[in-house]
Structure formats: structure tokens, C-alpha cells
Scaffold this active site. Structure first.
Site, PDB file in Angstrom:
ATOM      1  N   THR A  24      -0.804   9.545  -0.229  1.00  0.00           N
ATOM      2  CA  THR A  24       0.334   8.739  -0.734  1.00  0.00           C
ATOM      3  C   THR A  24       0.851   8.974  -1.829  1.00  0.00           C
ATOM      4  OG1 THR A  24       0.820   6.203  -1.235  1.00  0.00           O
ATOM      5  CG2 THR A  24      -1.327   6.945  -1.757  1.00  0.00           C
ATOM      6  N   TYR A  44      -7.417   0.634  -2.547  1.00  0.00           N
ATOM      7  CA  TYR A  44      -6.612   1.571  -1.671  1.00  0.00           C
ATOM      8  C   TYR A  44      -6.207   2.627  -2.077  1.00  0.00           C
ATOM      9  CZ  TYR A  44      -3.045   3.430   1.150  1.00  0.00           C
ATOM     10  OH  TYR A  44      -2.137   4.709   1.724  1.00  0.00           O
ATOM     11  N   HIS A  45      -5.184   2.626  -2.918  1.00  0.00           N
ATOM     12  CA  HIS A  45      -4.421   3.847  -3.354  1.00  0.00           C
ATOM     13  C   HIS A  45      -5.461   4.764  -4.035  1.00  0.00           C
ATOM     14  CE1 HIS A  45      -0.661   1.446  -2.833  1.00  0.00           C
ATOM     15  NE2 HIS A  45      -0.116   2.452  -2.716  1.00  0.00           N
ATOM     16  N   SER A  78      -4.470   0.436  -7.003  1.00  0.00           N
ATOM     17  CA  SER A  78      -5.234  -0.530  -6.139  1.00  0.00           C
ATOM     18  C   SER A  78      -6.501   0.396  -5.666  1.00  0.00           C
ATOM     19  CB  SER A  78      -4.460  -0.907  -5.078  1.00  0.00           C
ATOM     20  OG  SER A  78      -4.362   0.110  -3.833  1.00  0.00           O
ATOM     21  N   LYS A 134      -7.351   7.206  -1.916  1.00  0.00           N
ATOM     22  CA  LYS A 134      -6.491   8.358  -1.625  1.00  0.00           C
ATOM     23  C   LYS A 134      -6.668   9.591  -2.574  1.00  0.00           C
ATOM     24  CE  LYS A 134      -3.969   6.839   2.226  1.00  0.00           C
ATOM     25  NZ  LYS A 134      -4.223   7.428   3.676  1.00  0.00           N
TER      26      LYS A 134
HETATM   27  P1  NAD Z   1      -2.121   1.630  10.342  1.00  0.00           P
HETATM   28  O1  NAD Z   1      -2.847   0.417   9.827  1.00  0.00           O
HETATM   29  O2  NAD Z   1      -0.838   0.993  11.189  1.00  0.00           O
HETATM   30  O3  NAD Z   1      -2.748   2.573  11.298  1.00  0.00           O
HETATM   31  C1  NAD Z   1      -3.940   2.938  10.869  1.00  0.00           C
HETATM   32  C2  NAD Z   1      -4.761   3.186  12.238  1.00  0.00           C
HETATM   33  O4  NAD Z   1      -5.942   4.003  11.927  1.00  0.00           O
HETATM   34  C3  NAD Z   1      -5.264   1.869  12.774  1.00  0.00           C
HETATM   35  O5  NAD Z   1      -4.990   2.016  14.323  1.00  0.00           O
HETATM   36  C4  NAD Z   1      -6.715   1.727  12.678  1.00  0.00           C
HETATM   37  O6  NAD Z   1      -7.238   1.099  13.684  1.00  0.00           O
HETATM   38  C5  NAD Z   1      -7.113   3.231  12.459  1.00  0.00           C
HETATM   39  N1  NAD Z   1      -8.266   3.409  11.880  1.00  0.00           N
HETATM   40  C6  NAD Z   1      -8.689   2.819  10.448  1.00  0.00           C
HETATM   41  N2  NAD Z   1      -9.919   3.185  10.085  1.00  0.00           N
HETATM   42  C7  NAD Z   1     -10.451   3.981  11.168  1.00  0.00           C
HETATM   43  C8  NAD Z   1     -11.699   4.825  11.349  1.00  0.00           C
HETATM   44  N3  NAD Z   1     -12.800   4.737  10.190  1.00  0.00           N
HETATM   45  N4  NAD Z   1     -11.987   5.440  12.350  1.00  0.00           N
HETATM   46  C9  NAD Z   1     -10.964   5.468  13.583  1.00  0.00           C
HETATM   47  N5  NAD Z   1      -9.692   4.882  13.315  1.00  0.00           N
HETATM   48  C10 NAD Z   1      -9.435   4.082  12.096  1.00  0.00           C
HETATM   49  O7  NAD Z   1      -1.503   2.360   9.249  1.00  0.00           O
HETATM   50  P2  NAD Z   1      -0.012   3.232   9.130  1.00  0.00           P
HETATM   51  O8  NAD Z   1       0.972   2.575   8.506  1.00  0.00           O
HETATM   52  O9  NAD Z   1       0.022   3.977  10.525  1.00  0.00           O
HETATM   53  O10 NAD Z   1      -0.444   4.313   8.198  1.00  0.00           O
HETATM   54  C11 NAD Z   1      -1.192   5.500   8.603  1.00  0.00           C
HETATM   55  C12 NAD Z   1      -1.498   6.303   7.718  1.00  0.00           C
HETATM   56  O11 NAD Z   1      -0.403   6.733   6.587  1.00  0.00           O
HETATM   57  C13 NAD Z   1      -2.618   5.937   6.551  1.00  0.00           C
HETATM   58  O12 NAD Z   1      -3.447   6.448   5.784  1.00  0.00           O
HETATM   59  C14 NAD Z   1      -1.806   5.105   5.481  1.00  0.00           C
HETATM   60  O13 NAD Z   1      -2.368   5.357   4.190  1.00  0.00           O
HETATM   61  C15 NAD Z   1      -0.658   6.386   5.478  1.00  0.00           C
HETATM   62  N6  NAD Z   1       0.541   5.950   4.900  1.00  0.00           N
HETATM   63  C16 NAD Z   1       1.185   5.006   5.407  1.00  0.00           C
HETATM   64  C17 NAD Z   1       2.515   4.373   4.724  1.00  0.00           C
HETATM   65  C18 NAD Z   1       3.450   3.230   5.545  1.00  0.00           C
HETATM   66  O14 NAD Z   1       4.425   2.642   4.916  1.00  0.00           O
HETATM   67  N7  NAD Z   1       3.065   2.535   6.678  1.00  0.00           N
HETATM   68  C19 NAD Z   1       3.058   5.183   3.585  1.00  0.00           C
HETATM   69  C20 NAD Z   1       2.485   5.997   3.369  1.00  0.00           C
HETATM   70  C21 NAD Z   1       1.257   6.530   3.902  1.00  0.00           C
HETATM   71  N1  USQ Z   2       7.027  -5.432  -3.228  1.00  0.00           N
HETATM   72  C1  USQ Z   2       7.687  -6.415  -3.368  1.00  0.00           C
HETATM   73  N2  USQ Z   2       8.069  -7.604  -2.510  1.00  0.00           N
HETATM   74  C2  USQ Z   2       7.384  -7.672  -1.383  1.00  0.00           C
HETATM   75  C3  USQ Z   2       6.625  -6.328  -1.070  1.00  0.00           C
HETATM   76  C4  USQ Z   2       6.645  -5.566  -2.098  1.00  0.00           C
HETATM   77  O1  USQ Z   2       8.583  -6.450  -4.494  1.00  0.00           O
HETATM   78  O2  USQ Z   2       7.687  -8.459  -0.551  1.00  0.00           O
HETATM   79  C5  USQ Z   2       6.865  -4.512  -3.876  1.00  0.00           C
HETATM   80  C6  USQ Z   2       5.471  -4.151  -4.329  1.00  0.00           C
HETATM   81  O3  USQ Z   2       5.180  -4.777  -5.576  1.00  0.00           O
HETATM   82  C7  USQ Z   2       5.492  -2.662  -5.007  1.00  0.00           C
HETATM   83  C8  USQ Z   2       6.535  -2.135  -3.714  1.00  0.00           C
HETATM   84  O4  USQ Z   2       7.287  -3.264  -3.375  1.00  0.00           O
HETATM   85  O5  USQ Z   2       5.982  -2.383  -6.206  1.00  0.00           O
HETATM   86  C9  USQ Z   2       5.835  -1.487  -2.750  1.00  0.00           C
HETATM   87  O6  USQ Z   2       5.209  -2.406  -2.037  1.00  0.00           O
HETATM   88  P1  USQ Z   2       4.990  -2.053  -0.467  1.00  0.00           P
HETATM   89  O7  USQ Z   2       3.797  -3.111  -0.217  1.00  0.00           O
HETATM   90  O8  USQ Z   2       6.001  -1.704   0.370  1.00  0.00           O
HETATM   91  O9  USQ Z   2       3.876  -0.637  -0.462  1.00  0.00           O
HETATM   92  P2  USQ Z   2       2.645  -0.257  -1.087  1.00  0.00           P
HETATM   93  O10 USQ Z   2       1.660  -1.399  -1.351  1.00  0.00           O
HETATM   94  O11 USQ Z   2       2.785   0.674  -2.030  1.00  0.00           O
HETATM   95  O12 USQ Z   2       1.731   0.384   0.131  1.00  0.00           O
HETATM   96  C10 USQ Z   2       2.707   1.032   1.245  1.00  0.00           C
HETATM   97  C11 USQ Z   2       1.543   1.295   2.514  1.00  0.00           C
HETATM   98  C12 USQ Z   2       0.555   2.446   2.033  1.00  0.00           C
HETATM   99  C13 USQ Z   2       1.215   3.635   1.444  1.00  0.00           C
HETATM  100  C14 USQ Z   2       2.367   3.165   0.193  1.00  0.00           C
HETATM  101  C15 USQ Z   2       3.209   4.431  -0.174  1.00  0.00           C
HETATM  102  O13 USQ Z   2       0.897   0.318   2.853  1.00  0.00           O
HETATM  103  O14 USQ Z   2      -0.147   2.790   3.246  1.00  0.00           O
HETATM  104  O15 USQ Z   2       0.408   4.501   0.882  1.00  0.00           O
HETATM  105  O16 USQ Z   2       3.286   2.096   0.959  1.00  0.00           O
HETATM  106  S1  USQ Z   2       3.326   4.375  -1.863  1.00  0.00           S
HETATM  107  O17 USQ Z   2       3.929   3.057  -2.168  1.00  0.00           O
HETATM  108  O18 USQ Z   2       4.424   5.432  -2.055  1.00  0.00           O
HETATM  109  O19 USQ Z   2       2.012   4.617  -2.697  1.00  0.00           O
END
Ligand code: NAD
Ligand code: USQ
Length: 404
Positions: free
Chosen positions: A155, A192-193, A190, A196
């Protein structure tokens, strides 16, 4: 033009971990369509989170079994399915031995920052699930499949918001007269972050120590829902999260506009991030697979196409709403997160472009179609799920039932 064969005539075999999720499902279908041999590995834990927290996708989604059956009936293509948790090494071993992947695309993590900040047990689950899952994948590659290229979803949030330009993975620093190229400093905000960041460190170490070949895709925030393949049938429809835990900024704002909820800008709204269309997520992953990292190489790409602040997104959605006759309001919500709300942000993102990425930039027409899609499903919106319910400051050890 993408080479999908490994020299012999055998198609390249790609294991998509997390292939039932938002990014993974769209990617699995796309790779299958491009004649890669695809196996989805997923524990379905994302669907369990929805049940436990009382949440649901805006779009109705079919079971993974029906999704794959429908894909087969429409295209004649088979996607293998392995339901299980990659933290279970015996399960992962079996899938590796039976499928013999040439590449593993690893989306399979708990990916919500707010989820990881609900309570102690969710924080621990997130880091355990993500860090141990990835470690298991690294061991499986070393043990059973040394040639296999790991394409790992990281991320942009690993870098935080430093007051200097963000490079792609590495920065060259001169210190006391000596120069070295070092991993770019990480300042995640966070649990979560941070998971990564831990993953990136583990992957970088195993590239050095064992010669693993890996690409870390530091992805920005993804928006959109439709891709060529998911559009083929309603049973192939992707999930679309809008709630305060799993919904991401632009997707949430479109749903909020559709139901007449004021756009929820957290704090000052100057938070700037990299964003990309889900159609570019699948393009980037395909490019990474087609151009694998070398043995021992820990390659890092910044995977986003444009930067926006939250305020800029709100004004784009307001403008798009006006065109459709919707009067969109914005509200300033006290920020539930701890993050900089006004800051410098300039992140490099050239390596995927050099490999051939043709970005789908955020256009009026995409915003129109995304808004129209949210309007189509607006009766499914649970307005109670829109406001944020998780506070970075209030997280504690007491288990929290979010719906209570
Ligand atoms: P998502 O939650 O929709 O999909 C993740 C999938 O992984 C789910 O289907 C879940 O069941 C599966 N999973 C989780 N833990 C597992 C485990 N231990 N074993 C097997 N399966 C497992 O998430 P997404 O939005 O599709 O994101 C996918 C990836 O991309 C993540 O790693 C996320 O961090 C990254 N990412 C997402 C975004 C975004 O905006 N959605 C942005 C940047 C990075
Ligand atoms: N935000 C608002 N209002 C909202 C939702 C979010 O102001 O209703 C703000 C948040 O405070 C933050 C920004 O928008 O500053 C982004 O928040 P987000 O919820 O869209 O994204 P984030 O929490 O960073 O997480 C998402 C994905 C995560 C991925 C990440 C990429 O859920 O899996 O890793 O985007 S990044 O942001 O580049 O780290």
C-alpha cells in the site's frame, strides 16, 4: 502482446490469493480471460466480516461457487477454487503442490484500516493474518516452487505523508560523505497499514536470503466497480463497499451522493493520496506478472495513477451530481483517524507506466457511470453504516461489538 506461456506451450499458472475480494475477483477473471491458468485461493473471511459486523456490499454478489460456474458457462474457461486460510501452512502446501503456480498474486489480507483499529483483538487478527499469511507464502515458494514470482499487494500508506517527494521503494541518501540506496522510510498510520510494512520487510529479507523474486505493489486507493469481465453477467458482479469500515473514499462519496447523505470529509480534508481505477489494478497486476522480477530482486512499484485530496474528491462528486440533477452537500466530520490533514504530497509512479500501463484517469464519464451505478442500487444502502464508527484514539482492549 503479453506472453502467456512459459517457453513451452503450457499457459502461465497464476494463483490469486484473495480472489473472492474486490481487487482479486476482477483480477482473477481478467487473467483467466487472457488465457492464464488461474486458481483462486480464499478463506472467505471477508464475507464473514460482513456477517459479523452487519455490513453488506452495495452490489448483490453471488457465492464464489456460482461466480466460477457462471464464468465457465459463459466462456468455457475453468478457474480452480481452493477454499482455505493461507495461515494454515498444510492447506497452503496442498494448494502449491497441486497447482504448481508460476506466479502468486497475493491480495489475501485484512485490508481495512478502520477494522484494524476497532479493538485489540481486531488489531492482533489483522497483523497475525497478514504477516503470517505472507510468511507462509514465502516459505511455500522457497520449499515447493523456487521459480515462482510473488506479486504482493502492498500500500502507498506504508510511506505515510513525509514532507519530501516519495520515491518508488528506495531512496538514495548521502550521509557524512557516503552514499547508499536504501528502503524509503516507512511511517504507516494504522495497525493495518503497519502490517504491510512488516510484510515488505519480510519479503525484502527473503529475496536477499533465499533469492525469492518479488514485486511489492504499493497500491493507492482503488475506485470503481465495472471491468470488462465482471460486466458480462450479473452473477459476475463485483463487491462494492460503502460502509464506514470497508468503504474507501471516492466509492463512499458516490454512494453518499446517491442517497442524499452529505459527503463525509474527515477533518480538514487536505488528506492527499494516490488513487486508481479498478481497471488499472488488473492491468498493473497483469504487467507485473508478464515482466517478472529477477531472482533475489525485491522490486517495488507505486501503483496509482493520480493524486487527490479528500476535498478535491468531494468537489468532483458534487459537480458530477449536479449534472445528474442531484444537490450534493458536504459535511466536515471530526476526524476519527490520527493523520495529517494538510500536508505536502508528491509520489513517484513511473515504473508501471514504463512497463506499458495505459491509465484510465478519473474522468467525468467514469464519475457519471459510477454515480449511476450507485443510484441503481441505492435501495440497498443501509444509511446507518455510512458514518465512521471506529476511533484511532479510543481503541482499547475491550472487545467491541460495532453494531451495538
Ligand atoms: P477484500 O477484502 O475485498 O479482498 C481480500 C480477500 O482476501 C477476501 O476475499 C478475503 O476473504 C481474503 N483473505 C483475507 N485473509 C485471507 C487468508 N488468511 N487466507 C485466504 N484468504 C484471505 O480486499 P481488496 O480491496 O480486494 O484488497 C485486496 C488487496 O489489495 C489487499 O491486500 C489490500 O491491502 C490491497 N489494497 C486494496 C486497496 C483498495 O482500495 N481496495 C488499495 C490498496 C491496496
Ligand atoms: N476519508 C474521508 N472520508 C471518508 C473516508 C475516508 O475523509 O468517508 C479520508 C481518510 O481519513 C483518509 C483518506 O480519505 O485520509 C483515505 O481513506 P480510505 O478509507 O479511502 O483509504 P485507506 O484507509 O487509506 O485504505 C484504503 C484501502 C487499503 C489500502 C489503502 C491505500 O482500504 O486497503 O491499503 O486504501 S493508501 O491509502 O494509499 O494507503
Amino acid at each position: 502482446s503479453h506472453q502467456t506461456s512459459t517457453g513451452s506451450s503450457r499457459p502461465k499458472r497464476v494463483m490469486v490469493i484473495g480472489g473472492d475480494g474486490y481487487c482479486g475477483w476482477a483480477t482473477a477473471l481478467h487473467l483467466s480471460n487472457k488465457n492464464y491458468e488461474v486458481a483462486i485461493v480464499d478463506s472467505l473471511v471477508r464475507r464473514l466480516f460482513d456477517h459479523q459486523l452487519g455490513l453488506d456490499s452495495l452490489t448483490p454478489i453471488s457465492s464464489i461457487h456460482n461466480r466460477i460456474r457462471r464464468w465457465k458457462s459463459l466462456t468455457g474457461k475453468t478457474i480452480q477454487l481452493h477454499i482455505g486460510d493461507i495461515c494454515d501452512f498444510e492447506f497452503l502446501t496442498e494448494t502449491f503442490k497441486s497447482f504448481e503456480p508460476d506466479a502468486v498474486v497475493h491480495f489475501g489480507e485484512q485490508r481495512s484500516a478502520p477494522y484494524s483499529m476497532i479493538d485489540r483483538s481486531r488489531a492482533v487478527f489483522t497483523q497475525n493474518n497478514n504477516v503470517i499469511g505472507t510468511l507462509n507464502v514465502l516459505f511455500a515458494i522457497k520449499e515447493f516452487r523456487e521459480e515462482c514470482h510473488l506479486v504482493k499487494l502492498g500500500t502507498m500508506g506504508e510511506y505515510g505523508t513525509p514532507n519530501i517527494d516519495i520515491e518508488e521503494g528506495y531512496i538514495t541518501i548521502t550521509h557524512n560523505g557516503r552514499t547508499d540506496t536504501l528502503p524509503y522510510p516507512k511511517q504507516a498510520s494504522s495497525f493495518y497499514h503497519l502490517s504491510k510494512v512488516h510484510d515488505s520487510n519480510n519479503i525484502a529479507f527473503t529475496c536477499k536470503a533465499w533469492g525469492i523474486r518479488a514485486t511489492d505493489l504499493n497500491q493507492g486507493v482503488v475506485y470503481g466497480v465495472k471491468t470488462d469481465e465482471t460486466e458480462m453477467h450479473e452473477e459476475l458482479c463485483n463487491r462494492f463497499d460503502y460502509d464506514g469500515i470497508f468503504g474507501t473514499a471516492l466509492n463512499r462519496f458516490c454512494v453518499q451522493a446517491a442517497v442524499g447523505h452529505p459527503l463525509t470529509v474527515y477533518g480538514k480534508g487536505g488528506q492527499t493520496r494516490g488513487y486508481l481505477d479498478i481497471r488499472d489494478t488488473i492491468q498493473c497486476v497483469e504487467l507485473a506478472i508478464a515482466n517478472p522480477a529477477k531472482h533475489g530482486e525485491f522490486r517495488v512499484f507505486n501503483q496509482f495513477t493520480e493524486q487527490f485530496s479528500v476535498n478535491e474528491l468531494a468537489s468532483l462528486v458534487t459537480k458530477a451530481g449536479k449534472k445528474l440533477g442531484i444537490n450534493v452537500q458536504t459535511t466536515s466530520v471530526p476526524n476519527p483517524r490520527v493523520e495529517a490533514e494538510e500536508h505536502y504530497y508528491n509520489a513517484k509512479h513511473t515504473k508501471l507506466i514504463e512497463l506499458g500501463l495505459k491509465p484510465h484517469l478519473l474522468s467525468d464519464s467514469l464519475l457519471d457511470s459510477l454515480l449511476n451505478c450507485t443510484i441503481q442500487f441505492k435501495d440497498r444502502v443501509d444509511a446507518k453504516q455510512i458514518m465512521p464508527s471506529v476511533s484511532w484514539r479510543k481503541i482499547g482492549v475491550k472487545p467491541k461489538t460495532v453494531a451495538a
